[in-house]
Every structure is written in C-alpha cells, then in structure tokens.
Enzyme design. Structure first.
Site, PDB file in Angstrom:
ATOM      1  N   CYS A 197       0.831  -1.203   0.000  1.00 29.16           N
ATOM      2  CA  CYS A 197       0.000   0.000   0.000  1.00 29.16           C
ATOM      3  C   CYS A 197       0.868   1.256   0.000  1.00 29.16           C
ATOM      4  CB  CYS A 197      -1.007  -0.041   1.146  1.00 29.16           C
ATOM      5  SG  CYS A 197      -2.458   0.955   0.765  1.00 29.16           S
TER       6      CYS A 197
ATOM      7  N   HIS B 196      -3.795  -5.113   0.431  1.00 30.20           N
ATOM      8  CA  HIS B 196      -3.258  -5.630   1.699  1.00 30.20           C
ATOM      9  C   HIS B 196      -3.337  -7.158   1.777  1.00 30.20           C
ATOM     10  CE1 HIS B 196      -2.676  -1.805   3.791  1.00 30.20           C
ATOM     11  NE2 HIS B 196      -3.684  -1.396   3.031  1.00 30.20           N
TER      12      HIS B 196
ATOM     13  N   GLU C 277      -1.783  -9.081   3.631  1.00 26.81           N
ATOM     14  CA  GLU C 277      -1.574  -9.591   4.995  1.00 26.81           C
ATOM     15  C   GLU C 277      -2.876  -9.981   5.685  1.00 26.81           C
ATOM     16  OE1 GLU C 277      -1.190  -6.455   4.020  1.00 26.81           O
ATOM     17  OE2 GLU C 277      -1.618  -4.996   5.590  1.00 26.81           O
TER      18      GLU C 277
HETATM   19  N1  GLN Z   1      -1.749   6.824   2.820  1.00 25.60           N
HETATM   20  C1  GLN Z   1      -1.849   6.081   1.601  1.00 25.60           C
HETATM   21  C2  GLN Z   1      -3.189   6.256   0.919  1.00 25.60           C
HETATM   22  O1  GLN Z   1      -4.144   6.682   1.538  1.00 25.60           O
HETATM   23  C3  GLN Z   1      -1.566   4.603   1.838  1.00 25.60           C
HETATM   24  C4  GLN Z   1      -2.626   3.934   2.648  1.00 25.60           C
HETATM   25  C5  GLN Z   1      -2.178   2.623   3.256  1.00 25.60           C
HETATM   26  O2  GLN Z   1      -1.005   2.318   3.269  1.00 25.60           O
HETATM   27  N2  GLN Z   1      -3.104   1.852   3.761  1.00 25.60           N
HETATM   28  O3  GLN Z   1      -3.332   5.952  -0.234  1.00 25.60           O
END
Ligand code: GLN
Length: 544
Positions: free
Chosen positions: A384, A510, A512
């Site tokens: 992410c 994600h 995970e």
């Molecule tokens: N802050 C980044 C976004 O909003 C990444 C978000 C995250 O890592 N969950 O896109």
C-alpha cells in the site's frame, strides 16, 4: 445445532483474549464444527477506521470493507469463520442504530433505555450471526475487562442470552490473570475477584483460562475451582507459549478444553484433527534456518500496529521452512543518506518490507530505504503506502524528478506521481470513506506477482485514498518500471515490479489480511523465498 460461547476477560486488558477465543475456534473446527467469530467492542467509535494504530493497533479490513478491530485478524488466522461488517459490533454502531430508530419514531412513544433497547440491539446483532443456518458454534469475544463501565450493556445482553438459551446451548469462558509477585509466587486473588465481579453481573463462568507465565499446578487449580464454582477440570492453564501463539490450540487440547466444551454443550464427541496445527508448530520450533527481515515503518514502538504484516512474514517463513526475525527499522534511521551513527541499517538484512501507513512523518526515510534495497538488490516488498514509496523513489532516482512525491505529503510538487483517487476528491468526512474492501486485480504474464499467485485474476482487500497517478504511467513504464497488475478495466495500478532486481514487488492492496499459518499467503511465501535465496549462506550458517 446452534451453540453460543461468550468469552470475557478479567483483571486487566491485553491478556490475549482474542488469541484465546481464536484458539477455541480452531479447536472446534478441528472437531468438524462450523465456527463463527464475533467481536464486541465497548468503545463509542463506530468502527476502528479513525483510530490511530498507536492507540489501538492495526485496523483490520474485511472483504466488505469494514474497518475493524485487529482481533478479527486473529480470527482469520486461526479459523475459517466468514468475517464481515456484521462480525464487529461496537457501542457506537448500536447507539447510532437506536438513536436513528428513535428519530424515525419507531419506538412508538416509549422511553428509549439502555435496557431493553440497547441490549436488544446487541442481542439482535449477535443472533444475526448465531442463527446463520451454516453455523454450529458462535464465539463472541467481549472486548474490555469485566468491571469496565462501558462493558455493562454487553455483559447484560450476554446474561440475557445465556438465560434465554439455557446452559446446554450457551457457555461462558472467562480469561483471567494469575500474576507472579516478587519471589516468583503465583497469586490467585485477582482471579477470585474478577470472577466475583462477573457473578455480580449475573454470569457464572463455566470455564476459566488462567493466564500466567508458567503452567499452574493442580493445587492452584483446585483452589481457584473452590473459590469460583468452576469445576476443577475446567480451570485451564493458559501459560505463555514460545516461540509462537500458534501453539495455544495444542496447549488447550492437551488439557482437554475442546472435550470439556463439547460435553458442557451436549455435543456428541467427535474425532479431533489437529495435523495442520501440529505441523505449523513443529516448523516454528524446528526451523531449517533463520532470516532477518527489516520492516521500515513509522509505528514501530507498538507491536500490534503492523500485527497482520508481522504474522504474514512468519507464515511466509513457515512456507519456506525458516524462522523469521523481524527487525524493526525506524525510518528515521535512513534519513541521513541511508546511514546513521549505528551504521548501515540494512547490514545483515535479508529482505525489506515497507508496510502501509498514513501521514508525512517518516516518509523520506522510507524512500531512502527503498532506494538502498533496489540498488543493493535486497528483496523488497512494498504494501500500500510501501508501493507508493517505490513509485516515488523510482521517479526521483530513475526519472530524475527530484521533487516527485505523493499529493498526500506535498501538494505543491510538480510531479505528483501518486495522487488522490478520483472518487476521493471533495470527501471531507473520514470515517469509512476510503477505497475499502475486496476487489479484482488482473496480473500480467511473466511477472513475479503472477508467478506467486499462479493465477491471472486475484481478489485482495484495499484501504487507501491515493493511487499511482495515471498521468505518469507512460513515463514510469517507459523508464522500465513494470506495472504488473491493474484493475480489470485498467483504470488503476494495483502492483509494480522493479526490473533487474531479484524481488522488488509493490502492491496497492493488503495481502496480509488473508494469510494464515496453515495457509501462508503466496506473496509472502514468494518474498521470503527470494530473501532466502538472497542469503543462502547466512540462512545455512544460522541453522537451527
Ligand atoms: N496513505 C496512503 C493512501 O491513503 C496509503 C494507505 C495505506 O497504506 N493503507 O493511499
């Protein structure tokens, strides 16, 4: 068959109620029963989405995009319970519901009260899962500690359900602490008091799980039993397990906890299949080597902030027969050209992971860590925010755009290579408004990610507001960065890969959240495999 188990906690918080509840779920599944897991949280937040990872640990995301308590992650790692918005109940949701109904005039002039209106709403939510035709046993973990003001409506709802269903279909498991005082003696008094507190709420626990550093002996179990009205064989020792909590289902099974639950609930005894858990624990206790994986994040002080990421790394280790030593690398250590007074932070590191996150602090160090891992050809996994960091670093170093950045951190950059998702523009309310939940990505042939999944079409969960800016896609691809996965219509970049590098993969989603010890996620397995290959001699040297 419809059975209900409430899991409460006493003495203090953070005793591992989620892991204990999940372990019971695993034991019931091993007996061939269909398990459902529910977490009730007494806080007033509607969900965990707006909470800081520093205060409350990781925010776990479900397929349907609910932002929940991290205990749902434990449920996902230990059981096959379907998990959705309905499995995470908070005081905030309950009150919001009741107040909305009151405004609609649906209480027909009655005075709206905690009992019965709040408690009824809690009961309805639990029943929605409990009455699922496919569910055999529903385990409800009551967050907080018995005695907290906030927990009272939930415990009252539990008391009523136990009363309505009767002892044959419903039981209570209470997790409590047996502290060790100086001199090493274990003390039962706090447990006696916390059971008394539960009894004052009208709930008699049927089983006690006693948390302590060492196993408790029969004398102590007898004493606890006589003070609490819990039968001797149902006083279970939940002692500390090492190296991993995945041993807990086996520790409970050895004390016949699963058999006791079946007997108390009147379920006919059936064969227990714990082969997968035994194999997992055996692998964790006798690894064929060790790897050092550096995690470069910003919430490094709290172990729970990246809970699912850490666990998934361990699962990747299980898939490759190696133990994982997680080295927490504060991103500030990379800010001075990748070196600080303690030396090269990446020395002796076999693989680097940059996890998700929000906010500006620590970003420059992460970008520097990505550059070093790329140039030193150390496997790197960006998740992410981690993927966005890989793109920013690439734009700065390879494309030479020194000010390249994400709009999240620099709104004036002339190269916003990561920018706000179209659907996010103009959003001013923060609760539940990100791109959330499960969606499809299509992976390109010949990429590391496609090889890892062994499939072209994959479903993963999202939680973000920013994306790789489409405006810069051709520059990024033209300079060699592989955009290895896209949404089905090609609208968004879902994954990237570094060229000429053993394993540099970033994903916007994600992975995970869907990894478990008995079924390690393919991307984590592939990352650890690359890290092992990167350091074959070290892994060999550290054998055992
Ligand atoms: N802050 C980044 C976004 O909003 C990444 C978000 C995250 O890592 N969950 O896109």
């Amino acid at each position: 068959m419809k059975k209900l188990i409430f899991v409460t906690g006493g003495v203090c918080s953070s005793l591992g109620k989620g892991v204990a509840a999940s372990s019971m779920g695993a034991l019931m599944e091993a007996r061939g029963l269909n398990v459902r897991m529910i977490k009730v949280d007494p806080y007033i937040n509607v969900d965990a989405g707006t909470m800081s990872p520093y205060q409350h640990g990781e925010v776990y995301v479900t397929d349907d995009g609910a932002e929940t308590d991290l205990d749902l992650g434990n449920y996902a790692r230990f059981t096959h319970s379907p998990l959705s918005r309905a499995n995470s109940i908070t005081t905030g949701q309950v009150y919001r519901d009741v107040i909305t109904k009151e405004r609609e005039g649906r209480y027909l002039g009655h005075t709206v009260q905690v009992i019965p209106h709040i408690t009824d709403n809690i009961k309805e939510r639990i029943k929605a899962i409990f009455l699922d035709p496919d569910a055999d046993i529903t385990i409800v973990e009551v967050g907080g500690t018995v005695g907290d003001i906030e927990s009272i409506p939930f415990l009252e709802a539990a008391r009523q359900m136990i009363h309505e269903l009767g002892k044959k279909d419903c039981l209570t498991v209470h997790l409590t602490l047996i502290p060790q005082v100086s001199g090493g003696e274990l003390k039962t008094k706090p447990t006696q008091h916390s059971v008394k507190e539960l009894q004052e709420m009208g709930i008699q626990p049927d089983i006690l799980l006693c948390r302590s550093s060492e196993p408790i002996d029969d004398g102590m179990r007898k004493k606890i039993s006589s003070f609490t009205n819990v039968s001797f064989d149902a006083v279970i020792s939940a002692y500390d397990v090492a190296p991993s909590v995945y041993e807990l289902p086996l520790v409970f099974h050895a004390q016949k906890l699963d058999q006791i639950i079946l007997e108390k609930l009147g379920i006919e005894s059936r064969h227990s299949v714990l082969t997968a858990w035994k194999k997992t624990v055996d692998c964790l206790k006798n690894p064929k080597g060790r790897l050092r994986i550096g995690v470069v994040g910003k919430y490094m002080d709290l172990g729970d902030a990246y809970k699912s990421v850490y666990e998934s790394l361990v699962h990747g280790g299980i898939a490759n027969d190696v133990a994982i030593d997680i080295i927490k690398l504060d991103s500030a250590r990379f800010e001075k050209n990748g070196c600080d007074e303690a030396g090269d932070p990446l020395a002796g590191i076999d693989g680097v992971l940059i996890p998700g996150g929000f906010g500006e602090r620590g970003i420059e160090g992460m970008i520097e860590a990505a550059r070093l891992a790329r140039e030193k050809k150390i496997p790197l996994f960006g998740i992410c925010l981690g993927m966005q960091i890989m793109v920013i670093e690439w734009a700065r170093t390879i494309l030479g755009w020194k000010d390249a950045h994400s709009g999240e951190f620099d709104s004036n950059t002339s190269h916003p290579v990561v920018s706000l998702l179209e659907e996010q523009r103009g959003i001013t309310s923060y609760g539940g408004t990100m791109r959330l939940g499960k969606s499809l990505s299509v992976l390109k042939e010949g990429t590391l990610i496609k090889a890892a999944y062994g499939s072209e079409r994959i479903f993963e969960r999202h939680r973000h507001r920013y994306e790789v800016s489409n405006q810069y896609r051709s520059d990024l691809e033209g300079s060699g960065l592989l955009l290895s996965g896209l949404t089905e219509g090609g609208e968004l970049v879902e994954s990237v890969q570094w060229p000429d590098h053993p394993w540099g993969v970033g994903v916007q989603f994600h992975p995970e959240f869907i990894s478990s010890p008995v079924s390690p996620h393919p991307l984590f397995a592939s990352f650890i495999k690359a890290a092992k290959k990167n350091a074959p001699t070290k892994a060999e040297a550290n054998k055992g």
